[in-house]
Design a protein around this motif. Structure first.
Motif, PDB file in Angstrom:
ATOM      1  N   LEU A   1      -1.684   9.977   9.219  1.00 44.14           N
ATOM      2  CA  LEU A   1      -2.750   9.999   8.486  1.00 44.14           C
ATOM      3  C   LEU A   1      -2.698   9.034   7.367  1.00 44.14           C
ATOM      4  O   LEU A   1      -3.785   8.096   7.167  1.00 44.14           O
TER       5      LEU A   1
ATOM      6  N   VAL B   1      -0.912   6.252   7.147  1.00 44.65           N
ATOM      7  CA  VAL B   1      -1.243   4.876   7.831  1.00 44.65           C
ATOM      8  C   VAL B   1      -2.312   4.292   8.332  1.00 44.65           C
ATOM      9  O   VAL B   1      -3.254   3.539   8.060  1.00 44.65           O
ATOM     10  N   VAL B   2      -3.429   5.365   8.720  1.00 44.72           N
ATOM     11  CA  VAL B   2      -4.770   5.511   9.181  1.00 44.72           C
ATOM     12  C   VAL B   2      -5.525   5.079   7.963  1.00 44.72           C
ATOM     13  O   VAL B   2      -6.453   4.429   7.903  1.00 44.72           O
ATOM     14  N   GLU B   3      -5.304   6.054   6.796  1.00 48.83           N
ATOM     15  CA  GLU B   3      -5.952   5.672   5.560  1.00 48.83           C
ATOM     16  C   GLU B   3      -5.794   4.168   5.130  1.00 48.83           C
ATOM     17  O   GLU B   3      -6.856   3.727   4.606  1.00 48.83           O
ATOM     18  N   GLN B   4      -4.421   3.837   5.111  1.00 52.30           N
ATOM     19  CA  GLN B   4      -4.299   2.484   4.685  1.00 52.30           C
ATOM     20  C   GLN B   4      -5.363   1.425   5.373  1.00 52.30           C
ATOM     21  O   GLN B   4      -5.693   0.544   5.031  1.00 52.30           O
ATOM     22  N   ALA B   5      -5.152   1.774   6.670  1.00 55.99           N
ATOM     23  CA  ALA B   5      -6.055   0.809   7.631  1.00 55.99           C
ATOM     24  C   ALA B   5      -7.533   0.910   7.385  1.00 55.99           C
ATOM     25  O   ALA B   5      -8.164  -0.082   7.385  1.00 55.99           O
ATOM     26  N   VAL B   6      -7.911   1.884   7.464  1.00 57.95           N
ATOM     27  CA  VAL B   6      -9.318   2.299   7.190  1.00 57.95           C
ATOM     28  C   VAL B   6      -9.987   1.851   5.855  1.00 57.95           C
ATOM     29  O   VAL B   6     -11.121   1.056   5.765  1.00 57.95           O
ATOM     30  N   GLY B   7      -8.835   1.865   4.799  1.00 62.44           N
ATOM     31  CA  GLY B   7      -9.331   1.415   3.458  1.00 62.44           C
ATOM     32  C   GLY B   7     -10.360   2.172   2.952  1.00 62.44           C
ATOM     33  O   GLY B   7     -11.108   3.043   3.521  1.00 62.44           O
TER      34      GLY B   7
END
Lengths: 361, 361
Positions: free
Chosen positions: A182, A184-190
């Motif tokens: 999650l 990693v996903v949050e960093q990607a989604v921003g």
């Protein structure tokens, strides 16, 4: 940021010594197994030893051990071994995280993938040094992850007690890996919200670092569900406060103490609760500064200072310090109300709450 | 290369169905746990399901199950669950290997890191799609590795029996990870001897695929050391023959059957026993061809054909086919001499020896 840094209480230091001893003994035995397979595995065994024994706060074993004692378990070698298994899980997570984050250092030394990358380059081997470093870090992290449940299942406590606690060990692993994903996903989604950042740290830190280790210790001792609930009431706010302290140190910490270059979290662009709060409270100019500089790999000391000033000016730092204080207070209140008879366990858990949130361990 | 491909015997197919069922049930339950943490974990759960249930020969569970039956264990759900745990370990190894090898496909579908790389690109997220794919593959491999011992320890057999077999499970994991590391080192060092390549496959394949699964099944059934020794005498030559067949298929196999593009192992420059033998027997012209083309990422079909011709012309292919034949014969002779009473187990192990070395399962 005037954080008082009390010295670690003696029981914390004593348990840590026992944990170090268990780790050193276990790794020495496993090194024999590896080198018997091939002498070419010596560098791998050496890297594991250096990494695992190279420091660390050993917080998770401490919560597991005192979770056991608080449930009426008596001191013994077996529970220390079971608790130490959590440290091998943590080593695995750190080895893999450092690679995923592209971190060059850990506790002031090269991270595992960088160590093997350098070895490949020095030897002038075929192929890409970076790919070799990645493969070594992935495989050594896998080995540590295997070692972790090996140590847990082989701790020497009765098989039925280990079996009762193993499902909590399993849930903890799934939670921390899910939390990492999650993250990693949050960093990607921003542009994640404060709420989302708090969900990440709930699984990645609060449950993993405090609540589940306590639960595992309690389950090994055969504790009733009420004690597990009391441990959650103490562990979840404390675990969140612990991670928030980590986030603050990642931005404002002294490199000599954190073992990481100043401002590394800012350079990586980590979407912490601190950063999410700053973004939420920023005016247009401040938001532009955060957007421009966060995650800038070549961020210089002046840029780090600028970001720090914005985080302070938005009030995000004060707000996070309040949350840390409140979380610690909530944890201590829950501890007061918990059905724990052993006064030493009570004292140790109170000391750990302070130590984990001020971070001088 | 006239390999006879008999259809899988019905007991192999029946056991495989039971393994698939155990995997599907387990993953459905874990999917619930993950999605409860956050709906954002749905793609991760979906990728795991597709990968684990997307095929595979399920050889390791078969050897574990028949190792149990050969030791006098009776059929039951619990042993099938314990055996299926090996398949989750294998899934973890494949997910991580595909990333380390830079493989784009697995069983004709995108590998896990490529799947998440594509998802990142489609969503137009921040940062590097490749780094996101890598992180997702590392974390999902870690999750599968945890799931593996979770399933093994939770199989439902008596706790004392599981405890007796767990050290073999642990040794197997250390051996396969050590074997993978050695493999990576051999590729980097280059020009490895036939002897070195055989050490790699001993740990990476022979022990991991055949011997240890048999041992684990036997230990779960409480077998005496003589049976474990007999299983080694059957399992080690068979496991080596199995891997040699895999190496041959990696160079000469039909993409429709292997699920990988033709000549992929040649493009990757894998230092297999087959390749080491070709290098050892090559004349100057042939050696120059092998050196030039092996590991060439852009190798075209003509280059693949040229390498194949050299491998055939050196006599390496014939020699490897001889080794496969001899390994299989040695395994069958050891099986004849093994103290196994159950005739069904005997037949199944004989059938598996043929199936594993001709590879139509």
């Amino acid at each position: 940021m005037a954080v008082s840094l009390p010295p670690a209480p003696s029981h914390v230091a004593r348990l840590r010594e026992r944990v170090e001893h268990v780790l050193a003994t276990f790794l020495r035995e496993r090194e024999g197994l590896l080198v018997d397979i091939s002498p070419r595995l010596e560098p791998a065994a050496g890297a594991l030893r250096d990494f695992v024994l190279g420091g660390g706060k050993r917080l998770r074993p401490a919560f597991c051990y005192w979770g056991w004692r608080g449930a009426g378990g008596v001191d013994g070698e077996e529970i220390v071994v079971a608790a130490t298994a959590l440290e091998l899980l943590q080593a695995s997570a750190l080895i893999h995280d450092d690679y995923m984050d592209g971190s060059d250092t850990r506790r002031g030394l090269p991270s595992v993938h960088r160590r093997f990358e350098a070895m490949h380059a020095e030897q002038g081997w075929n192929g890409s040094p970076a790919a070799f470093g990645a493969a070594a870090a992935i495989l050594l992290g896998d080995l540590c992850l295997s070692f972790s449940d090996e140590m847990f299942c082989g701790c020497g406590l009765p098989a039925e007690r280990v079996r009762a606690a193993k499902p909590l060990f399993d849930v903890m692993r799934a939670e921390v890996m899910a939390g990492q994903y999650l993250d990693v996903v949050e960093q990607a989604v921003g542009g994640g919200s404060v709420e989302r950042a708090r969900t990440v740290i709930r699984f990645k830190a609060a449950k993993y670092t405090v609540e589940r280790p306590l639960h595992i210790g309690a389950a090994l001792a055969g504790a009733p569900p009420q004690l597990l609930a009391a441990y959650s009431a103490y562990g979840l706010p404390l675990g969140e406060a612990f991670q928030l302290r980590d986030d603050v140190l990642g931005v404002f910490g002294d490199p000599a103490e954190t073992g990481k270059p100043a401002g590394d979290d800012l350079r990586e662009g980590k979407r912490t609760v601190l950063v999410a709060m700053a973004l939420e409270r920023a005016d247009a100019r401040q938001r532009a500064c955060l957007r421009d500089l966060l995650g800038e790999p070549l961020l210089d000391p002046a840029g780090v200072d600028e970001l720090r000033s914005v985080i302070v000016a938005t009030g995000a730092l004060d707000r996070v310090e309040e949350l840390i204080e409140r979380g610690t207070a909530d944890a201590l209140a829950a501890l007061d109300a918990a059905p724990i008879r052993d006064t030493r366990a009570r004292t140790a858990l109170a000391d750990l709450a302070v130590a984990a949130t001020t971070r001088r361990l």
